[in-house]
Design an enzyme around this catalytic site. Structure first.
Site, PDB file in Angstrom:
ATOM      1  N   GLY A  41       0.838  -1.191   0.000  1.00 55.51           N
ATOM      2  CA  GLY A  41       0.000   0.000   0.000  1.00 55.51           C
ATOM      3  C   GLY A  41       0.871   1.237   0.000  1.00 55.51           C
ATOM      4  O   GLY A  41       1.926   1.278  -0.636  1.00 55.51           O
ATOM      5  N   CYS A  42       0.478   2.243   0.728  1.00 55.33           N
ATOM      6  CA  CYS A  42       1.212   3.507   0.782  1.00 55.33           C
ATOM      7  C   CYS A  42       2.676   3.290   1.128  1.00 55.33           C
ATOM      8  O   CYS A  42       3.002   2.771   2.194  1.00 55.33           O
ATOM      9  CB  CYS A  42       0.572   4.422   1.824  1.00 55.33           C
ATOM     10  SG  CYS A  42       1.523   5.908   2.167  1.00 55.33           S
ATOM     11  N   PHE A  43       3.571   3.697   0.226  1.00 54.01           N
ATOM     12  CA  PHE A  43       4.990   3.444   0.499  1.00 54.01           C
ATOM     13  C   PHE A  43       5.537   4.290   1.636  1.00 54.01           C
ATOM     14  O   PHE A  43       6.542   3.939   2.249  1.00 54.01           O
ATOM     15  CB  PHE A  43       5.866   3.566  -0.750  1.00 54.01           C
ATOM     16  CG  PHE A  43       5.625   4.726  -1.677  1.00 54.01           C
ATOM     17  CD1 PHE A  43       5.102   5.941  -1.254  1.00 54.01           C
ATOM     18  CD2 PHE A  43       5.946   4.605  -3.032  1.00 54.01           C
ATOM     19  CE1 PHE A  43       4.916   6.999  -2.120  1.00 54.01           C
ATOM     20  CE2 PHE A  43       5.757   5.657  -3.915  1.00 54.01           C
ATOM     21  CZ  PHE A  43       5.237   6.859  -3.464  1.00 54.01           C
ATOM     22  N   TRP A  44       4.887   5.383   1.968  1.00 56.59           N
ATOM     23  CA  TRP A  44       5.325   6.173   3.129  1.00 56.59           C
ATOM     24  C   TRP A  44       5.308   5.300   4.392  1.00 56.59           C
ATOM     25  O   TRP A  44       6.225   5.355   5.207  1.00 56.59           O
ATOM     26  CB  TRP A  44       4.395   7.353   3.367  1.00 56.59           C
ATOM     27  CG  TRP A  44       4.245   8.326   2.245  1.00 56.59           C
ATOM     28  CD1 TRP A  44       5.090   8.533   1.193  1.00 56.59           C
ATOM     29  CD2 TRP A  44       3.174   9.252   2.079  1.00 56.59           C
ATOM     30  NE1 TRP A  44       4.608   9.530   0.386  1.00 56.59           N
ATOM     31  CE2 TRP A  44       3.436   9.987   0.896  1.00 56.59           C
ATOM     32  CE3 TRP A  44       2.014   9.540   2.806  1.00 56.59           C
ATOM     33  CZ2 TRP A  44       2.569  10.992   0.430  1.00 56.59           C
ATOM     34  CZ3 TRP A  44       1.159  10.525   2.350  1.00 56.59           C
ATOM     35  CH2 TRP A  44       1.441  11.256   1.167  1.00 56.59           C
ATOM     36  N   TYR A 186      -2.806  11.621   7.607  1.00 57.51           N
ATOM     37  CA  TYR A 186      -3.136  10.637   6.573  1.00 57.51           C
ATOM     38  C   TYR A 186      -3.248   9.241   7.170  1.00 57.51           C
ATOM     39  O   TYR A 186      -4.225   8.518   6.951  1.00 57.51           O
ATOM     40  CB  TYR A 186      -2.073  10.655   5.467  1.00 57.51           C
ATOM     41  CG  TYR A 186      -2.060   9.390   4.647  1.00 57.51           C
ATOM     42  CD1 TYR A 186      -3.027   9.169   3.665  1.00 57.51           C
ATOM     43  CD2 TYR A 186      -1.108   8.399   4.879  1.00 57.51           C
ATOM     44  CE1 TYR A 186      -3.035   7.985   2.941  1.00 57.51           C
ATOM     45  CE2 TYR A 186      -1.114   7.226   4.166  1.00 57.51           C
ATOM     46  CZ  TYR A 186      -2.077   7.022   3.195  1.00 57.51           C
ATOM     47  OH  TYR A 186      -2.092   5.853   2.485  1.00 57.51           O
TER      48      TYR A 186
END
Length: 212
Positions: A41-44, A186
């Site tokens: 999912g979100c690479f952050w 987020y």
């Protein structure tokens, strides 16, 4: 109150950031460093998780698994490139092994979600492991079987041979540290922590990146 869409959450987190520029900060692996590539999912969020693992020397957000060379973020999230958001993990095998990295990976994803992770929907947010060689593939397959046996239900996470890695734009790198307020907003609004705890229980809290 209507929940914010994943596009809105991501837009708010990226608001007022500088335009994309070429990123040349990928760690150069030497003879004592190995690499691994994961999509969660979100690479952050995946970058945050692995940065906290002892023995990990560098993490780089990027794109892999698709057919477009040198893709940009807007292309990938639009779904036309076939790529997933990934993190390349450079690590010292003398300090941490690939099996440990797999353990961290599974406990930072929802393994049942198809073409999405948490509030982020679309194939670019799918979960996947990209083994870099036969040894990594064997360990990845074994870990997936273990997870499937544990939950006794289909696991959506893919295992695909590694072909290429393209670093993401500079403003995506180390996002959780460079933009902590936006990142926390987020991550909290996306429900990542709650879902991980629902799936993995105390194991989620014990792995890096699970705290919000």
């Amino acid at each position: 109150m209507t929940p914010l869409s994943h596009h809105t959450l991501r837009h708010l987190a990226l608001l007022a950031l500088p335009a994309a520029i070429a990123f040349a900060g990928t760690a150069q692996a030497d003879e004592e460093t190995a690499s691994a590539v994961f999509a969660g999912g979100c690479f952050w969020c995946i970058e945050e998780a692995y940065d906290k693992v002892e023995g990990v020397e560098a993490t780089t957000s990027g794109y892999s698994g698709g057919h477009t060379e040198d893709p940009i973020y807007e292309q990938v999230t639009a779904g036309g490139t076939g790529h997933a958001e990934v993190v390349k993990v450079d690590y010292d095998p003398d300090q941490v092994d690939y099996e440990t990295l797999l353990h961290v990976f599974w406990r930072n994803i929802d393994p049942f979600a198809v073409d999405r992770q948490f509030c982020d929907a679309g194939a670019s947010y799918r979960s996947a492991i990209f083994p870099m060689g036969a040894d990594q593939r064997a360990l990845a397959e074994a870990s997936k079987e273990t997870v499937a046996e544990r939950f006794d239900q289909p696991i959506a996470t893919e295992i695909n041979d590694f072909e290429a890695f393209y670093p993401a734009e500079a403003y995506h790198q180390n996002y959780y540290n460079e933009n902590p307020v936006r990142y926390r907003f987020y991550k909290s609004a996306c429900g990542r922590v709650e879902r991980l705890e629902e799936v993995w229980g105390d194991e989620a809290s014990a792995t890096a990146g699970s705290s919000g």
